[in-house]
Design a protein around this motif. Structure first.
Motif, mmCIF file in Angstrom:
data_model
loop_
_atom_site.group_PDB
_atom_site.id
_atom_site.type_symbol
_atom_site.label_atom_id
_atom_site.label_comp_id
_atom_site.label_asym_id
_atom_site.label_seq_id
_atom_site.Cartn_x
_atom_site.Cartn_y
_atom_site.Cartn_z
ATOM 1 N N ASP A 1 0.800 -1.078 -0.042
ATOM 2 C CA ASP A 1 -0.019 0.168 -0.258
ATOM 3 C C ASP A 1 0.779 1.245 -0.072
ATOM 4 N N ALA A 2 2.071 1.074 -0.033
ATOM 5 C CA ALA A 2 2.941 2.215 0.096
ATOM 6 C C ALA A 2 3.885 2.511 -1.090
ATOM 7 N N PRO A 3 3.627 3.249 -2.147
ATOM 8 C CA PRO A 3 4.466 3.156 -3.448
ATOM 9 C C PRO A 3 6.083 3.880 -3.069
ATOM 10 N N ASP A 4 6.039 4.479 -2.155
ATOM 11 C CA ASP A 4 7.591 4.930 -2.033
ATOM 12 C C ASP A 4 8.465 3.915 -1.461
ATOM 13 N N VAL A 5 7.573 3.078 -0.664
ATOM 14 C CA VAL A 5 8.448 2.097 0.247
ATOM 15 C C VAL A 5 9.086 0.982 -0.847
ATOM 16 N N ARG A 6 7.825 0.910 -1.721
ATOM 17 C CA ARG A 6 8.116 -0.197 -2.812
ATOM 18 C C ARG A 6 9.257 0.213 -3.773
ATOM 19 N N ALA A 7 9.362 1.392 -4.093
ATOM 20 C CA ALA A 7 10.411 1.955 -4.910
ATOM 21 C C ALA A 7 11.820 1.964 -4.345
ATOM 22 N N SER A 8 11.694 2.263 -3.026
ATOM 23 C CA SER A 8 13.039 2.076 -2.235
ATOM 24 C C SER A 8 13.472 0.825 -2.120
ATOM 25 N N LEU A 9 12.633 -0.190 -1.959
ATOM 26 C CA LEU A 9 12.993 -1.784 -1.808
ATOM 27 C C LEU A 9 13.623 -2.250 -3.378
ATOM 28 N N ALA A 10 13.074 -1.611 -4.419
ATOM 29 C CA ALA A 10 13.395 -2.128 -5.507
ATOM 30 C C ALA A 10 14.626 -1.350 -5.926
ATOM 31 N N LEU A 11 15.038 -0.135 -5.445
ATOM 32 C CA LEU A 11 16.302 0.624 -5.574
ATOM 33 C C LEU A 11 17.391 -0.150 -4.840
ATOM 34 N N GLU A 12 17.192 -0.390 -3.615
ATOM 35 C CA GLU A 12 18.048 -1.203 -2.773
ATOM 36 C C GLU A 12 18.565 -2.520 -3.310
ATOM 37 N N ALA A 13 17.328 -3.151 -3.841
ATOM 38 C CA ALA A 13 17.754 -4.479 -4.528
ATOM 39 C C ALA A 13 18.575 -4.188 -5.830
ATOM 40 N N THR A 14 18.526 -3.182 -6.424
ATOM 41 C CA THR A 14 19.333 -2.901 -7.606
ATOM 42 C C THR A 14 20.867 -2.726 -7.321
ATOM 43 N N LEU A 15 20.902 -1.965 -6.271
ATOM 44 C CA LEU A 15 22.362 -1.543 -5.779
ATOM 45 C C LEU A 15 22.954 -3.017 -5.071
ATOM 46 N N ALA A 16 22.222 -3.571 -4.542
ATOM 47 C CA ALA A 16 22.634 -4.939 -4.010
ATOM 48 C C ALA A 16 22.869 -6.079 -4.951
ATOM 49 N N GLY A 17 22.325 -6.056 -6.035
ATOM 50 C CA GLY A 17 22.370 -6.974 -6.958
ATOM 51 C C GLY A 17 21.762 -8.131 -6.569
ATOM 52 N N ARG A 18 20.755 -7.913 -6.098
ATOM 53 C CA ARG A 18 19.607 -9.208 -5.823
ATOM 54 C C ARG A 18 18.074 -8.704 -5.973
ATOM 55 N N PRO A 19 17.419 -9.666 -6.162
ATOM 56 C CA PRO A 19 15.713 -9.486 -6.407
ATOM 57 C C PRO A 19 15.206 -8.546 -5.067
ATOM 58 N N GLY A 20 14.291 -7.775 -5.465
ATOM 59 C CA GLY A 20 13.654 -6.794 -4.607
ATOM 60 C C GLY A 20 12.171 -7.081 -4.406
ATOM 61 N N THR A 21 11.593 -8.183 -5.093
ATOM 62 C CA THR A 21 10.229 -8.003 -4.914
ATOM 63 C C THR A 21 9.555 -8.286 -3.433
ATOM 64 N N ILE A 22 8.423 -8.006 -3.107
ATOM 65 C CA ILE A 22 7.877 -8.276 -1.832
ATOM 66 C C ILE A 22 7.800 -9.793 -1.448
ATOM 67 N N GLY A 23 7.402 -10.516 -2.710
ATOM 68 C CA GLY A 23 7.308 -12.043 -2.351
ATOM 69 C C GLY A 23 8.614 -12.680 -2.424
ATOM 70 N N TRP A 24 9.453 -12.198 -2.859
ATOM 71 C CA TRP A 24 11.012 -12.743 -2.704
ATOM 72 C C TRP A 24 11.354 -12.549 -1.224
ATOM 73 N N ILE A 25 11.396 -11.276 -0.934
ATOM 74 C CA ILE A 25 11.822 -10.909 0.384
ATOM 75 C C ILE A 25 11.046 -11.743 1.438
ATOM 76 N N ALA A 26 9.712 -11.783 1.340
ATOM 77 C CA ALA A 26 9.148 -12.620 2.316
ATOM 78 C C ALA A 26 9.554 -13.858 2.488
ATOM 79 N N ARG A 27 9.766 -14.567 1.361
ATOM 80 C CA ARG A 27 10.023 -16.198 1.167
ATOM 81 C C ARG A 27 11.507 -16.230 1.850
ATOM 82 N N GLN A 28 12.491 -15.150 1.596
ATOM 83 C CA GLN A 28 13.883 -15.177 2.351
ATOM 84 C C GLN A 28 13.836 -15.155 3.839
ATOM 85 N N LEU A 29 12.758 -14.244 4.470
ATOM 86 C CA LEU A 29 12.613 -14.077 5.832
ATOM 87 C C LEU A 29 12.018 -15.287 6.513
#
Lengths: 423, 427
Positions: A367-395
Motif C-alpha cells: 500500500d506504500a508506493p514510495d517504500v516499494r520503490a525504495s526496496l526495488a532501488l536497494e535491490a538494484t544496488l545490492a544486485g539481488r531481487p527486491g520483490t515483496i514476495g521474494w523478500i517474504a520468502r527469504q525472511l
C-alpha cells in the motif's frame, strides 16, 4: 494493473520501473541520479536544491511554485541520501489524479515540468543562475551548521561519520561546510552537465499508465540519454576495527544521547543478510524488541531506543536518549543484551513477535508506493531481487539459530555519546 | 449498530456511520483496493481536561498530563504489554494525545477482527498497579527531558504560555514534571471511568472492510453499560495579551528558533461549523500570505532570512484557538518584523481573488492526499468526526470560502498588537 514494478530500459544506464495501478488518488514519479560519495558530494547536494529554484522558462522560484499549485497542488521536492558507497539525488513528484477531481489528467504536464527542472535550469550566461546558487550555498551552510538542533538525528549522523571516517559512507549525504567554498555557479553548471549526461538513472513511476505508456511519457519529457555505464552494486562493506573507539561530545541540555555502532561484515548478498534483518528486529525493531522491553518497560530508563540496520554496508546503529547519570547503565545494558542474544539467541516469544512484525510491515509495503520503490532501488544496488514476495520468502526461511549467528557477528566498533555540558 | 451512508459528495471514497447500543460512535471507510486496515479509537479526553463538571453537580479536577499519562499506562494491559498482543496478531499499535483528545491507532494486514477486538477491549480494561504507574512516570519524565532539549518544542510552549495565563493549553500535553511525579493510580482510575465509557468513544475503521461486519463486531465486543452523562469542560476564556509580549531564552545554539503566536478570542463560537469555517479561512489565508507560493516566502527565502523550516498553522480545539508561526533564522527579530509588516499590508490591501482561487485549487488536490491509504483516511476522518464535521462539510466550506472571509480573519484574529513572541537564541 500490475503487482510488481516492470523494468523498462530507456537507454544504457537509464531504467524506468513502472507500477501500473489505480489504487492511489495520485501518481508518484521518482528520479534517482546516482553518483559516488566523493569530494563533490556537497556540491551535488546544493545542485539538487538549485534545480528547484527555477527553469529557463520560469526563472523566478515563485513562478515555478505557482505552476505546481496550478497543477492542483502537485508536490515537487528534492533530497539526497546515501546508498552504500553512492550518493542518490532524488527528485520526487506527487501528482493528484485530476480525474478524481473531475478535471484533466495532470501527469503529462507535471512530468514535463520535472523535465524542465532537471534539464533546463535557470542560468546566468552559461553558468547556473548566480543568485540561486549564492542563496542555496548560504541556506546549505545554515542547514549543516544547525544540524544539532535535532539532537536525535544529529547523533545518528555523528555516529556514522565517526564510525566510517575515511570511507565514502562516512561523508554526510548533504556534504560538509568546508566544501561550500568551491560551490560556484560555473562549477555547478559543469557538475550539472556531468550528472545529467553521465550519472546512472533509476526512475520509478506509480500511476494508471502501462509500462509502454509510462516509457513514452518519460521519453517525451526527459531527455535521458545513454550513459557510459549503468549502476553498479556498491555496498561500502567494511569490517570492525580491533578495538572499539569512543567519542564523546558535550552540548548544554538535559538528556544524554547514546549511539553504539556495530560492524557485522554482513553485506546484502551474504547468506547472513536476512538473519541480520531478523536480528535487528529482535534487538530493537519496535516495542516488542529486547532493548525496548529491558530499558523502557522493565526499568523506565529511556523514552526511546531503536536500532537502524544500514542494509548495504552491514552497519547496525543503536540509539537511546536517557538521563546523563544513566548513560553508563544504558550502554552496559545494550552490550549485555547483545552478548546474551549471541550466546542464547532470542526467546521463542521474541522470535515470533519479530517475525510477525516484519511480515506485517512487508504486507504494508503493497500500500506504500514510495517504500516499494525504495526496496526495488536497494535491490538494484545490492544486485539481488527486491520483490515483496521474494523478500517474504527469504525472511520466512530464517531460523532462530541463524539470527543467533548474526548476533555473534555484532562487533562494537564505536560508542558515541552526546552528554549535557559545555562543549 | 445501524450504519447509514455519509459523505456522498466529492471525489472521496464513501463512508458509513452509526452508533452502537452501548453508545459508541462508529465510522467505516471501505477501501477495497488496499491490503491494510487501520482502526482509530478515540476519546475526547485531552490535556485541557483538568476541571470537569460531572453529573450531580460534582467536579473532577485533574493534574496536568493526566490524559497523556493514561494513554501510556493503558499499554501496560491487564495481561501484559498490549503492543505484544498486537504484534502476535500481525498488527501494530500506537497512540497520540492532543489538547482535546486521545487516540489509539491499530494497523494490520490481516486478522482484522481480532485486532479490532483487542483494540476495543484493551482501552477499557486497564490495570492501575502502583508499580506500573511509578515506572511509567519515569518514562514520561524522560520524554519531557527530550522535549526540553528541542528548541522548537520549547518556543511553541513558551509562546502558548504568553498567550494564555490560565488556560491549560499553556502546559505541555505530557504535563509538568511535578504533576507527572505525583500522579497516582486513583486519579488515573477516576479519569478512565469518566472518559473511556463507550459513549465517549469514537471508532473509525478504514481499509478492505465490510461495514456491516464491523458494526456486528462492535456490538459484540462493546457491551452495554449504564448511561453516563458527558463531562462538561470548564475552561477559562481569555483575551490574550493586550500588547506584544515576548520571551527569549539564551542557549548554545547555532541559530535562533522562534515561535510567533496569535490568540483566537472566541474559539468554539458558531459550534462545529463555525470552527470549521475559521480553520479553513485561516488556513487558506496563511497559505496565501506565507505559503511556499507566496510573495512573502519567495522574498525572504531569497534574502536568506527564512528557509524550509518556516511554517505556520491554525489550531482550534479544547476551548483554545491560535495561529502559530515557527522556524529558524539567523535574524529572528527581522522575521518578526517582516511577518507583522505583511499582516498590516494584508489588512490594508485585502486578499486577491486569483490568489485565493489558486490556493483553493491546490488545497483540494492536497485533500486527496489525506485519503492516500487506510492510515491517512482513518486519521483524517477521525480528526474531523471528533470535531463534529464530515468530509463533505469540509469540502463545501473550502469551496465556499471567500476573500471577505479571509480578510475578516486578518482583522479579527491576526492582530499584530496582540502577538506573543518566543525564541531560543544563541548566547
Amino acid at each position: 494493473v500490475t503487482s510488481e514494478f516492470q523494468r523498462v530500459p530507456l537507454a544504457r544506464g537509464v531504467r524506468l520501473h513502472v507500477l501500473s495501478t489505480d489504487q492511489f488518488p495520485f501518481a508518484v514519479v521518482l528520479v534517482h541520479l546516482l553518483r559516488p560519495l566523493d569530494r563533490e558530494t556537497t556540491a551535488a547536494a546544493v545542485l539538487a536544491q538549485v534545480l528547484l529554484r527555477g527553469t529557463r522558462l520560469r526563472p523566478r522560484t515563485l513562478e515555478l511554485r505557482r505552476s505546481l499549485e496550478e497543477l492542483r497542488g502537485t508536490a515537487l521536492d528534492a533530497a539526497v541520501f546515501k546508498l552504500g558507497g553512492l550518493q542518490a539525488l532524488r527528485f520526487r513528484l506527487e501528482v493528484p489524479d485530476g480525474r478524481w477531481l473531475g478535471g484533466r489528467d495532470l501527469l503529462p504536464e507535471a512530468v514535463s515540468l520535472l523535465g524542465e527542472v532537471l534539464f533546463d535550469p535557470a542560468r546566468t550566461g552559461d553558468d547556473l543562475h548566480e543568485g540561486h546558487v549564492r542563496q542555496e550555498v548560504d541556506h546549505h551552510r545554515q542547514l549543516l551548521e544547525s544540524r544539532v538542533l535535532d539532537r536525535e538525528a544529529y547523533v545518528g549522523e555523528r555516529l556514522i561519520e565517526h564510525l566510517c571516517r575515511g570511507e565514502p559512507y562516512g561523508r554526510l549525504e548533504a556534504g560538509a561546510v568546508e566544501d561550500l567554498g568551491t560551490v560556484t555557479p560555473s562549477a555547478l553548471a559543469r557538475l550539472h552537465r556531468r550528472v545529467m549526461a553521465g550519472a546512472p538513472v533509476e526512475a520509478f513511476l506509480v500511476s494508471r499508465l502501462t509500462a509502454r505508456e509510462g516509457a513514452a511519457l518519460f521519453r517525451r519529457a526527459l531527455p535521458l540519454r545513454a550513459r557510459r555505464a549503468g549502476v553498479r552494486s556498491s555496498t561500502g562493506l567494511q569490517h570492525a576495527r580491533r578495538r572499539p573507539a569512543r567519542v564523546q561530545e558535550r552540548l548544554p541540555g538535559e538528556q544524554a544521547q547514546l549511539g553504539l555502532g556495530f560492524r557485522t561484515g554482513i553485506g546484502p548478498r551474504a547468506p547472513g543478510f536476512f538473519p541480520l534483518v531478523m536480528a535487528q528486529a529482535v534487538l530493537a525493531g519496535g516495542p516488542y524488541g529486547r532493548l525496548f522491553k529491558r530499558l523502557r518497560v522493565d526499568e523506565g530508563l529511556v523514552y526511546d531506543v531503536h536500532a537502524d540496520h544500514h542494509h548495504l554496508n552491514g552497519v547496525v546503529a543503536v540509539q537511546a536518549g536517557c538521563a546523563a547519570r544513566a548513560a553508563d547503565r544504558v550502554a552496559g545494558r545494550v552490550r549485555a543484551e547483545l552478548r546474551d542474544l549471541a550466546r542464547r539467541g532470542p526467546t521463542r516469544e521474541e522470535w515470533d513477535r519479530a517475525s510477525a512484525d516484519l511480515q506485517v510491515r512487508l504486507d504494508g509495503v503493497w500500500d506504500a508506493p514510495d517504500v516499494r520503490a525504495s526496496l526495488a532501488l536497494e535491490a538494484t544496488l545490492a544486485g539481488r531481487p527486491g520483490t515483496i514476495g521474494w523478500i517474504a520468502r527469504q525472511l520466512a526461511a530464517v531460523e532462530p539459530a541463524d539470527a543467533r549467528a548474526a548476533f555473534a557477528r555484532f562487533r562494537v566498533d564505536l560508542e558515541y555519546r552526546l552528554l549535557p555540558g559545555r562543549p | 449498530v445501524r450504519l447509514h451512508r455519509i459523505d456522498r459528495a466529492g471525489p472521496l471514497p464513501e463512508a458509513f456511520a452509526g452508533r452502537s447500543a452501548a453508545g459508541l460512535r462508529v465510522v467505516v471507510v471501505p477501501l477495497p483496493r488496499f491490503r491494510r486496515a487501520s482502526f482509530v479509537l478515540s476519546t475526547g479526553f485531552g490535556s485541557v481536561d483538568r476541571d470537569l463538571g460531572l453529573a450531580g453537580r460534582s467536579r473532577l479536577r485533574l493534574p496536568s498530563g493526566t490524559a497523556h499519562f493514561l494513554e501510556h499506562l493503558l499499554f501496560q494491559g491487564r495481561d501484559g504489554d498490549v503492543s505484544d498482543r498486537f504484534t502476535e496478531l500481525g498488527g501494530t499499535v500506537n497512540a497520540v494525545t492532543t489538547y482535546a483528545s486521545t487516540s489509539f491507532l491499530a494497523t494490520c494486514a490481516g486478522r482484522f477482527e481480532e485486532n479490532l477486538e483487542l483494540l476495543l477491549r484493551f482501552v477499557r480494561e486497564a490495570a492501575f498497579g502502583a508499580a506500573a504507574v511509578r515506572r511509567e512516570a519515569r518514562v514520561i519524565l524522560e520524554e519531557l527531558r527530550m522535549y526540553r532539549d528541542c528548541p522548537g518544542q520549547v518556543t511553541a510552549q513558551d509562546a502558548l504560555g504568553l498567550l494564555y495565563r490560565r488556560h491549560p493549553v499553556r502546559d505541555d500535553v505530557a504535563g509538568t514534571v511535578r504533576d507527572v511525579r505525583t500522579c497516582d493510580a486513583a486519579v488515573l482510575r477516576r479519569a478512565h471511568a469518566v472518559f473511556y465509557h463507550p459513549s465517549r468513544l469514537l471508532l473509525v475503521a478504514a481499509g478492505p472492510l465490510d461495514p456491516a461486519r464491523i458494526a456486528e463486531l462492535v456490538e459484540a465486543f462493546v457491551p452495554r453499560s449504564a448511561p453516563d452523562a458527558a463531562p462538561a469542560r470548564r475552561l477559562p476564556r481569555e483575551n490574550g495579551p493586550a500588547a506584544p509580549c515576548r520571551r527569549t531564552r539564551r542557549r548554545v545554539v547555532p541559530r535562533a528558533t522562534f515561535a510567533l503566536g496569535f490568540l483566537e478570542r472566541r474559539p468554539g463560537r458558531g459550534g462545529a461549523t463555525g470552527t470549521l469555517r475559521r480553520e479553513l479561512a485561516t488556513g487558506l489565508l496563511l497559505e496565501v500570505l506565507f505559503g511556499r507560493a507566496s510573495d512573502f516566502y519567495a522574498e525572504h527565502y531569497e534574502s536568506g532570512l527564512l528557509d524550509a523550516c518556516f511554517g505556520c498553522s491554525y489550531v482550534e480545539e479544547g476551548g483554545a484557538g491560535f495561529t502559530m508561526f515557527s522556524g529558524e533564522s539567523l535574524h529572528p527579530r527581522r522575521v518578526e518584523r517582516a511577518i507583522v509588516e505583511r499582516l498590516r499590508r494584508a489588512r490594508a490591501e485585502g486578499t486577491r481573488t486569483e490568489d485565493l482561487e489558486r490556493t483553493r485549487s491546490a488545497a483540494e488536490g492536497r485533500f486527496l492526499r489525506s485519503h492516500a491509504g487506510p492510515e491517512e483516511a482513518a486519521a483524517t476522518v477521525s480528526a474531523q468526526a471528533l470535531r463534529g464535521v464530515g468530509r463533505t462539510a469540509w469540502l463545501e466550506a473550502l469551496r465556499s470560502a471567500t476573500t471577505r472571509d479571509l480578510d475578516a480573519r486578518v482583522r479579527e484574529h491576526l492582530v499584530p498588537e496582540r502577538r506573543a513572541w518566543a525564541s531560543v537564541e544563541p548566547e
